[in-house]
Design a protein around this motif. Sequence first.
Motif, PDB file in Angstrom:
ATOM      1  N   ALA A 126       0.819  -1.176   0.104  1.00 13.96           N
ATOM      2  CA  ALA A 126       0.100  -0.029   0.012  1.00 13.96           C
ATOM      3  C   ALA A 126       0.935   1.316   0.006  1.00 13.96           C
ATOM      4  CB  ALA A 126      -0.931  -0.295   1.243  1.00 13.96           C
ATOM      5  N   PHE A 127       1.880   1.044   0.926  1.00 14.18           N
ATOM      6  CA  PHE A 127       2.865   2.432   0.745  1.00 14.18           C
ATOM      7  C   PHE A 127       3.363   2.554  -0.464  1.00 14.18           C
ATOM      8  CE2 PHE A 127       6.869   4.350   1.702  1.00 14.18           C
ATOM      9  CZ  PHE A 127       6.706   5.558   2.879  1.00 14.18           C
ATOM     10  N   ARG A 128       3.785   1.637  -1.062  1.00 14.80           N
ATOM     11  CA  ARG A 128       4.801   1.593  -2.594  1.00 14.80           C
ATOM     12  C   ARG A 128       3.634   2.110  -3.378  1.00 14.80           C
ATOM     13  NH1 ARG A 128       5.551  -3.494  -3.023  1.00 14.80           N
ATOM     14  NH2 ARG A 128       7.357  -3.334  -1.751  1.00 14.80           N
ATOM     15  N   ALA A 129       2.358   1.711  -3.484  1.00 10.37           N
ATOM     16  CA  ALA A 129       1.133   2.253  -4.330  1.00 10.37           C
ATOM     17  C   ALA A 129       0.960   3.742  -4.344  1.00 10.37           C
ATOM     18  CB  ALA A 129      -0.103   1.265  -4.287  1.00 10.37           C
ATOM     19  N   LEU A 130       0.733   4.151  -3.176  1.00 11.06           N
ATOM     20  CA  LEU A 130       0.589   5.488  -2.481  1.00 11.06           C
ATOM     21  C   LEU A 130       1.864   6.475  -3.054  1.00 11.06           C
ATOM     22  CD1 LEU A 130      -1.230   5.410   0.580  1.00 11.06           C
ATOM     23  CD2 LEU A 130      -2.185   5.737  -1.657  1.00 11.06           C
ATOM     24  N   VAL A 131       3.069   6.116  -2.869  1.00 15.29           N
ATOM     25  CA  VAL A 131       4.339   6.793  -3.281  1.00 15.29           C
ATOM     26  C   VAL A 131       4.330   6.978  -4.711  1.00 15.29           C
ATOM     27  CG1 VAL A 131       6.866   6.739  -3.521  1.00 15.29           C
ATOM     28  CG2 VAL A 131       5.625   6.376  -1.343  1.00 15.29           C
ATOM     29  N   GLU A 132       4.256   5.827  -5.510  1.00 15.45           N
ATOM     30  CA  GLU A 132       3.992   5.757  -7.131  1.00 15.45           C
ATOM     31  C   GLU A 132       2.713   6.572  -7.470  1.00 15.45           C
ATOM     32  OE1 GLU A 132       3.839   1.643  -8.164  1.00 15.45           O
ATOM     33  OE2 GLU A 132       5.771   1.255  -7.698  1.00 15.45           O
ATOM     34  N   ALA A 133       1.676   6.712  -7.020  1.00 16.03           N
ATOM     35  CA  ALA A 133       0.710   7.689  -7.293  1.00 16.03           C
ATOM     36  C   ALA A 133       0.846   9.181  -6.790  1.00 16.03           C
ATOM     37  CB  ALA A 133      -0.593   7.075  -6.619  1.00 16.03           C
ATOM     38  N   GLY A 134       1.908   9.212  -6.193  1.00 21.61           N
ATOM     39  CA  GLY A 134       2.180  10.667  -5.838  1.00 21.61           C
ATOM     40  C   GLY A 134       1.502  10.996  -4.391  1.00 21.61           C
ATOM     41  N   ARG A 135       0.556  10.126  -3.876  1.00 22.50           N
ATOM     42  CA  ARG A 135      -0.056  10.580  -2.588  1.00 22.50           C
ATOM     43  C   ARG A 135       0.682  10.931  -1.415  1.00 22.50           C
ATOM     44  NH1 ARG A 135      -5.707  10.002  -3.269  1.00 22.50           N
ATOM     45  NH2 ARG A 135      -6.088  10.210  -5.670  1.00 22.50           N
ATOM     46  N   ILE A 136       1.811  10.027  -1.175  1.00 30.27           N
ATOM     47  CA  ILE A 136       2.871  10.070  -0.295  1.00 30.27           C
ATOM     48  C   ILE A 136       4.462  10.615  -0.780  1.00 30.27           C
ATOM     49  CG2 ILE A 136       4.096   8.762   1.461  1.00 30.27           C
ATOM     50  CD1 ILE A 136       1.896   7.051   1.903  1.00 30.27           C
ATOM     51  N   LYS A 137       4.792  11.454  -0.295  1.00 29.98           N
ATOM     52  CA  LYS A 137       6.190  11.965  -0.680  1.00 29.98           C
ATOM     53  C   LYS A 137       7.122  11.788   0.650  1.00 29.98           C
ATOM     54  CE  LYS A 137       4.620  15.178  -4.228  1.00 29.98           C
ATOM     55  NZ  LYS A 137       3.586  14.594  -4.517  1.00 29.98           N
ATOM     56  N   PRO A 138       7.675  10.655   0.838  1.00 28.80           N
ATOM     57  CA  PRO A 138       8.597  10.359   2.037  1.00 28.80           C
ATOM     58  C   PRO A 138       9.951  11.018   1.788  1.00 28.80           C
ATOM     59  CG  PRO A 138       8.470   8.438   0.594  1.00 28.80           C
ATOM     60  CD  PRO A 138       7.468   9.391  -0.186  1.00 28.80           C
ATOM     61  N   THR A 139      10.240  11.560   3.006  1.00 29.86           N
ATOM     62  CA  THR A 139      11.722  12.097   3.026  1.00 29.86           C
ATOM     63  C   THR A 139      12.722  11.109   3.048  1.00 29.86           C
ATOM     64  OG1 THR A 139      11.641  11.884   5.410  1.00 29.86           O
ATOM     65  CG2 THR A 139      10.717  13.981   4.497  1.00 29.86           C
ATOM     66  N   ARG A 140      12.361   9.963   3.301  1.00 24.15           N
ATOM     67  CA  ARG A 140      13.274   8.765   3.082  1.00 24.15           C
ATOM     68  C   ARG A 140      12.369   7.549   3.116  1.00 24.15           C
ATOM     69  NH1 ARG A 140      14.081   5.274   7.017  1.00 24.15           N
ATOM     70  NH2 ARG A 140      13.408   6.044   9.353  1.00 24.15           N
ATOM     71  N   MET A 141      12.840   6.718   2.266  1.00 23.83           N
ATOM     72  CA  MET A 141      12.144   5.552   2.113  1.00 23.83           C
ATOM     73  C   MET A 141      12.648   4.529   3.064  1.00 23.83           C
ATOM     74  SD  MET A 141      10.269   5.589  -0.446  1.00 23.83           S
ATOM     75  CE  MET A 141      10.033   3.925  -1.230  1.00 23.83           C
ATOM     76  N   PRO A 142      11.523   3.831   3.851  1.00 24.61           N
ATOM     77  CA  PRO A 142      11.836   2.679   4.795  1.00 24.61           C
ATOM     78  C   PRO A 142      12.901   1.863   4.037  1.00 24.61           C
ATOM     79  CG  PRO A 142       9.578   3.055   4.507  1.00 24.61           C
ATOM     80  CD  PRO A 142      10.195   3.840   3.366  1.00 24.61           C
ATOM     81  N   PRO A 143      13.698   1.066   5.211  1.00 24.52           N
ATOM     82  CA  PRO A 143      14.572   0.072   4.671  1.00 24.52           C
ATOM     83  C   PRO A 143      13.751  -1.073   3.862  1.00 24.52           C
ATOM     84  CG  PRO A 143      15.174   0.808   7.018  1.00 24.52           C
ATOM     85  CD  PRO A 143      13.768   1.311   6.667  1.00 24.52           C
ATOM     86  N   ALA A 144      12.770  -1.598   4.214  1.00 22.02           N
ATOM     87  CA  ALA A 144      12.163  -2.568   3.396  1.00 22.02           C
ATOM     88  C   ALA A 144      11.616  -2.213   2.077  1.00 22.02           C
ATOM     89  CB  ALA A 144      10.897  -3.032   4.267  1.00 22.02           C
ATOM     90  N   MET A 145      11.606  -0.995   1.785  1.00 20.68           N
ATOM     91  CA  MET A 145      11.163  -0.492   0.554  1.00 20.68           C
ATOM     92  C   MET A 145      12.409  -0.262  -0.544  1.00 20.68           C
ATOM     93  SD  MET A 145       7.932  -0.485   0.814  1.00 20.68           S
ATOM     94  CE  MET A 145       7.275   0.311  -0.501  1.00 20.68           C
ATOM     95  N   GLN A 146      13.437   0.013   0.075  1.00 22.00           N
ATOM     96  CA  GLN A 146      14.690   0.195  -0.713  1.00 22.00           C
ATOM     97  C   GLN A 146      14.837  -1.043  -1.582  1.00 22.00           C
ATOM     98  OE1 GLN A 146      17.559   1.694   1.546  1.00 22.00           O
ATOM     99  NE2 GLN A 146      16.301   3.641   2.274  1.00 22.00           N
TER     100      GLN A 146
END
Length: 123
Positions: free
Chosen positions: A103-123
């Motif tokens: 869900a986090f990945r989908a929201l980042v790709e859709a531009g709904r979340i702009k994290p300052t840093r990616m969580p280690p599991a997402m890198q």
Amino acid sequence: MAAWQVFTATLATLTIMAIAIVSLHHPHQDPDRLSVDRIRERISNERSALPVKAGTDTAKTLSATSAWSHLAPDHPLDVSEAHRAMQQHRRCPVAECARKAAAFRALVEAGRIKPTRMPPAMQ
């Protein structure tokens, strides 16, 4: 202390005690508050409203595709599904919950979340 002072103090004390007792016997109920039965009914309705794929075992499909499951979804999540998954798994760490990570990945790709840093599991 004069007798009228003792009488007034006693009367005031008894009045306060009576008000406290009456308020305990008649608790105020919030009309917007849900009862336990209504909450259980709502949860049951939400779980029974899950989609069931044709041609598969219903119990297996429900357990595998359940939004409450921490397993990764079997399809890419759209934005509304991702928002719901993030709400349902708000207490889960992204590194430990595959559904929240998707869900986090989908929201980042859709531009709904702009994290300052990616969580280690997402890198």
